[in-house]
Design a protein around this motif. Sequence first.
Motif, PDB file in Angstrom:
ATOM      1  N   TYR A 226       0.841  -1.189   0.000  1.00  0.00           N
ATOM      2  CA  TYR A 226       0.000   0.000   0.000  1.00  0.00           C
ATOM      3  C   TYR A 226       0.882   1.247   0.000  1.00  0.00           C
ATOM      4  N   TYR A 227       0.462   2.221  -0.796  1.00  0.00           N
ATOM      5  CA  TYR A 227       1.226   3.461  -0.955  1.00  0.00           C
ATOM      6  C   TYR A 227       0.444   4.641  -0.398  1.00  0.00           C
ATOM      7  N   ARG A 228       1.164   5.584   0.196  1.00  0.00           N
ATOM      8  CA  ARG A 228       0.551   6.853   0.593  1.00  0.00           C
ATOM      9  C   ARG A 228       1.633   7.938   0.593  1.00  0.00           C
ATOM     10  N   SER A 229       1.196   9.197   0.501  1.00  0.00           N
ATOM     11  CA  SER A 229       2.151  10.317   0.552  1.00  0.00           C
ATOM     12  C   SER A 229       1.490  11.509   1.227  1.00  0.00           C
ATOM     13  N   LYS A 230       2.321  12.345   1.830  1.00  0.00           N
ATOM     14  CA  LYS A 230       1.796  13.517   2.534  1.00  0.00           C
ATOM     15  C   LYS A 230       2.896  14.558   2.684  1.00  0.00           C
ATOM     16  N   TYR A 231       2.540  15.800   2.416  1.00  0.00           N
ATOM     17  CA  TYR A 231       3.508  16.873   2.626  1.00  0.00           C
ATOM     18  C   TYR A 231       3.806  17.035   4.113  1.00  0.00           C
ATOM     19  N   LEU A 232       5.072  17.267   4.403  1.00  0.00           N
ATOM     20  CA  LEU A 232       5.476  17.574   5.772  1.00  0.00           C
ATOM     21  C   LEU A 232       4.864  18.919   6.159  1.00  0.00           C
ATOM     22  N   ARG A 233       4.046  18.914   7.198  1.00  0.00           N
ATOM     23  CA  ARG A 233       3.400  20.167   7.659  1.00  0.00           C
ATOM     24  C   ARG A 233       4.371  20.926   8.562  1.00  0.00           C
TER      25      ARG A 233
END
Length: 547
Positions: free
Chosen positions: A68-75
Motif C-alpha cells: 500500500y502506498y501513501r504520501s503527505k507533505y510535511l506540515r
Amino acid sequence: MDIIFGRNRKEQLEPVRAKVTGKIPAWLQGTLLRNGPGMHTVGESRYNHWFDGLALLHSFTIRDGEIYYRSKYLRSDTYNANIEANRIVVSEFGTMAYPDPCKNIFSKAFTYLSHTIPDFTDNCLINIMKCGEDFYATSETNYIRKINPQTLETLEKVDYRKYVAVNLATSHPHYDEAGNVLNMGTSIVEKGKTKYVIFKIPATVPEGKKQEKSPWKHTEVFCSIPSRSLLSPSYYHSFGVTENYVIFLEQPFRLDILKMATAYIRRMSWASCLAFHREEKTYIHIIDQRTRQPVQTKFYTDAMVVFHHVNAYEEDGCIVFDVIAYEDNSLYQLFYLANLNQDFKENSRLTSVPTLRRFAVPLHADKNAEVGSNLIKVASTTATALKEEDGQVYCQPEFLYEGLELPRVNYAHNGKRYRYVFAAGVQWSPIPTKIIKYDILTKSCLKWREDDCWPAEPLFVPAPGAKDEDDGVILSAIVSTDPQKPPFLLILDAKSFTELARASVDVDMHMDLHGLFIADMDGDAKKQAASEEQRDRASDCHGAPPT
C-alpha cells in the motif's frame, strides 16, 4: 524533465493498494519510508533549486504479499507559512524569500535584520532519522521534525541548538548496535570559534534518569574539531565511521559566513555563498572514538567534493574508507530548476563524473620511514599515503568505479570490512538511469535498467538469518517519463540482481532523495517466514536436474 522535477505533486493521503506482479518474499514485512522535494511553486512564486522544494513524505507498506502506498507533505512551519501566504515567504538555501511589498518600512527593516543571522527553514526534505522508537524528517539545518511513520503525520519540531551548539547538521547520521545516534554539525562563530561538532544522541534515557522521558536531554558532545577558517567552514553532507574511529573530510567546498550574513541585503541566495577552492587541499580528520580525540598526524589529499561516504573499516593498522568524489561542485549547480527543463541534456552536463574512490590512512605512521615513502602496507588496495618532510601525510586514492551515486551498503557491515556497494548509476548527467551492484573484491558489477525509468536510491534489506552480505533484497522507488507506465516500487534479489516483483501505483509519485526501511516483524516471525519460503522453493525445484 519538468515531468520529474518541476511539477508539484499531489498528496495521496489515503493508502492505495498497488498492483503487484511477481512474488514478494514472505519475510519482507514493513514500511519503506522516503523523503524528498515535492512542491516547487507556491502561488505565483517558484523555487530556484530542486533541493529547495517543500518536503513530501511517501511510504510503501509491505504486508503479506500486498503493498500500500501513501504520501503527505510535511506540515512544517515553512509549509504552513507559505501555504497561508500563497507565496514563498521562508527562504531556502537556493531561494531567498523577500517581504510582501505591501509591508511598511519598519517591518521590512526587521526582516532584513533577521536574515543577518538567519533562522533556518524546518523544511526537512532530505532523509529520515530513527532516534530510539521515534522517526524524524531531517535536512541540513538545526531543525528536524518528528513524524508518524504509519500516517505520515507531522509532529513536534526539534531544534538541535537546545541540546548541542550547532547551526547546521548532516542528514546522514550513523547508528551503533544499541541504536544510539552519532551525528555531526557545524557551530558557526560560537564564542568566537567555528568548529565541527560530533555528538551522540542516546536511543533511550540512561539508567537512573528515567524520570526524564526524552533522550534528547542526554545528547552529549563527542568531540569538536576547530575549523581551519573562522568565517569559511567546510560544507559536508556525510561522514564515515569504523568500529573505533570517525572519518571527517574538511573539503575546500566552503561556506562564506560574511557573504551569508549580507546575502539577503544583496538579494543573493545562501547557496551563492558556497565556493569550491580547487587550489586548496582536502584535510582528512581521524577521531578516535575511545579517547574522543583526533589522531595527531595531519593527513590530506587533493581538492575534491564529497557528498556521500560509502563505508570505512580498519585493517592492519590502517583505516580504509570509500567515498563518492567529484573534481568540482558542478553537481549542486545542475539541480537549479532552470537547468531541469526541455533542454536538460544540454544544460545538465557534469564537468566531473562521480567516482568511487578508496583511501587508506595509516594509524601509526612509522617515524623512521623515509620522506616520500608509502606508509600503506595492506594488500587490499593500491591507495597510497606518502610521508612528507614536515610530517604530514599525502593520501592518494585508488579509483574503483566511475558513474555512481546515492550509495548504500548492508548496514550490518557498516564500519566493517565489506564487499558490495548498491548505488544509483549516473554518468555525465546527475539523474540516475540505472541501479548498480558493485563488487569491490572482483571489481565487477551487476545492473538493472529499463527504458524511461528513473530509479531512486537503492536500499538494501537483509533476509532474516542471512549469512552472505548480499543475501536480501533491493528496494527502489521508480518514476517514469512514459505516461503509459505508472510509477512502481521495484524489488530486486540483491544477490543475482534479478527482478522479484514490482508494485505499480496509479499516483502522482515524486523523485525522492533518501529514506529507510522499518521492519514490523520480530526475528522469530521473520525466520519462520523465510524457512517456509525456502521449503516452497525446494518443493518447486524437486526433481529438477542439477545446474
